[in-house]
Design an enzyme around this catalytic site. Structure first.
Site, PDB file in Angstrom:
ATOM      1  N   CYS A 147       0.841  -1.199   0.000  1.00  0.00           N
ATOM      2  CA  CYS A 147       0.000   0.000   0.000  1.00  0.00           C
ATOM      3  C   CYS A 147       0.873   1.244   0.000  1.00  0.00           C
ATOM      4  O   CYS A 147       1.354   1.678   1.054  1.00  0.00           O
ATOM      5  CB  CYS A 147      -0.939   0.004   1.211  1.00  0.00           C
ATOM      6  SG  CYS A 147      -2.070   1.422   1.245  1.00  0.00           S
ATOM      7  N   CYS A 150      -0.569   4.126   2.026  1.00  0.00           N
ATOM      8  CA  CYS A 150      -0.451   3.921   3.472  1.00  0.00           C
ATOM      9  C   CYS A 150       0.964   4.209   3.969  1.00  0.00           C
ATOM     10  O   CYS A 150       1.154   4.811   5.032  1.00  0.00           O
ATOM     11  CB  CYS A 150      -0.806   2.482   3.844  1.00  0.00           C
ATOM     12  SG  CYS A 150      -2.398   1.907   3.249  1.00  0.00           S
ATOM     13  N   ASP A 151       1.969   3.750   3.222  1.00  0.00           N
ATOM     14  CA  ASP A 151       3.331   3.710   3.740  1.00  0.00           C
ATOM     15  C   ASP A 151       4.334   4.582   3.005  1.00  0.00           C
ATOM     16  O   ASP A 151       5.431   4.827   3.515  1.00  0.00           O
ATOM     17  CB  ASP A 151       3.846   2.262   3.715  1.00  0.00           C
ATOM     18  CG  ASP A 151       2.968   1.326   4.524  1.00  0.00           C
ATOM     19  OD1 ASP A 151       2.424   1.765   5.552  1.00  0.00           O
ATOM     20  OD2 ASP A 151       2.827   0.153   4.133  1.00  0.00           O
TER      21      ASP A 151
END
Length: 338
Positions: A147, A150-151
């Protein structure tokens, strides 16, 4: 059946225990619906806590200015649900009979649970390359992720050479997003042309920070505590080479946990649960709702999963208030026949 032989009959059964499941439980419990959560088992795909159990740092969930550990976030959600007397069973649901009221659910142990309403929150799992060190570094926060949103903004990815594996729209979106932080993004694709839409492919190819490794697959991920590089193989010549990278993002798709729902509710062609009414979580079966990544093939974020968990619980509450199977429940102008 319960231990004393009585039939277990629930108002709301929530299947799954990620952000969608626990948020639904919190809302249902506060509405005094006494929810029963079947959270999944560690031995199966739908693990308790969902995919955030593999995320070491979450920086984009509201309320945590310094970020929060994924496991800690899920445990906090669970504890909040338990505070309102939510009951939990650590098993999987293997069968749902939606042809009757109440619905009949069968778990891995063979137990039967009967439910007036069901909230499906079983999530979706990212597809991986199935390389041993890939999985180890993904679970330890060592620079492997599925992701980018996300990261990708985490400090250890900044100003690094980052690799994205995939050739579809998601891979192009991830690569473009990562250019905000990376020194360079290398898109690794096993073919010599992209599967992405023309506009996404053009955007990626036009970006000076993105280069492509065509006809290439990853055969090994290097690194002990953190990723240091990749072993690549040319699918045409068989030649192997190493690529130094500071991060690997796998963008080859997701697999919704809907195998047990075939023939129960309508699924989209890609396997996700269909919710026919816009901005609602009602499925094709009145009284069965879906929340989180099991029905969301677009956003796939913890915060959106939690939002749809709230929506599903509110819709289940309204469904029950309107008499469930015996009446029609009106949802803001759209009517679902019971």
């Amino acid at each position: 059946m319960s231990e004393n032989g009585a039939r277990q009959h629930e108002q709301v059964v929530i299947i799954g225990s990620g952000p969608a499941g626990w948020t639904a439980a919190i809302y249902a419990a506060r509405a005094e619906l006494d929810p029963f959560v079947i959270e999944g088992s560690i031995s199966r795909t739908m693990i308790p806590g969902g995919q955030l159990m593999f995320t070491t740092e979450v920086e984009n969930y509201p309320g945590f200015k310094d970020g929060v550990d994924g496991q800690a976030l899920m445990m906090a959600m669970k504890e909040q649900a338990l505070r309102f007397d939510t009951r939990v069973l650590t098993e999987d649901v293997v069968e749902i009979d939606a042809s009757r009221r109440p619905f009949r659910l069968v778990t891995t142990s063979g137990s039967e649970v009967f439910a007036e309403t069901v909230i499906l929150a079983t999530g979706a799992n990212a597809k991986w390359l199935d390389l041993p060190n890939e999985q180890r570094l993904a679970q330890s926060g060592g620079g492997v992720s599925a992701c980018a949103v996300c990261d990708g903004a985490l400090p250890h990815f900044r100003d690094q050479v980052l690799a994205v594996v995939g050739g579809g729209d998601t891979a192009m979106e991830d690569a473009l997003y990562l250019t905000k932080f990376a020194k360079e993004v290398v898109v690794i694709h096993r073919r010599d042309e992209l599967r992405a839409s023309a506009i996404m492919a053009e955007r990626a190819k036009a970006n000076d920070k993105i280069r492509f490794a065509w006809n290439t697959v990853v055969t090994e991920v290097h690194g002990d505590d953190v990723i240091t590089g990749l072993r690549l193989k040319d699918t045409v010549t068989g030649e192997e080479r190493d690529l130094e990278v500071g991060g690997l993002f796998v963008a080859i798709g997701h697999e919704p946990n809907t195998g047990f729902l075939e023939g129960v509710v309508t699924l989209k062609p890609n396997g996700y649960v269909a919710t026919p009414i816009p901005w609602r979580t009602q499925t094709s079966v009145p009284g069965i709702f879906a929340a989180g990544d099991v029905m969301d093939d677009y956003y796939r974020q913890a915060v959106t999963a939690a939002g749809t968990g709230c929506m599903a619980a509110l819709e289940a509450e309204r469904w029950l208030a309107h008499g469930g199977a015996e009446h029609e429940a009106s949802f803001g102008g759209a009517t679902v026949a019971g």
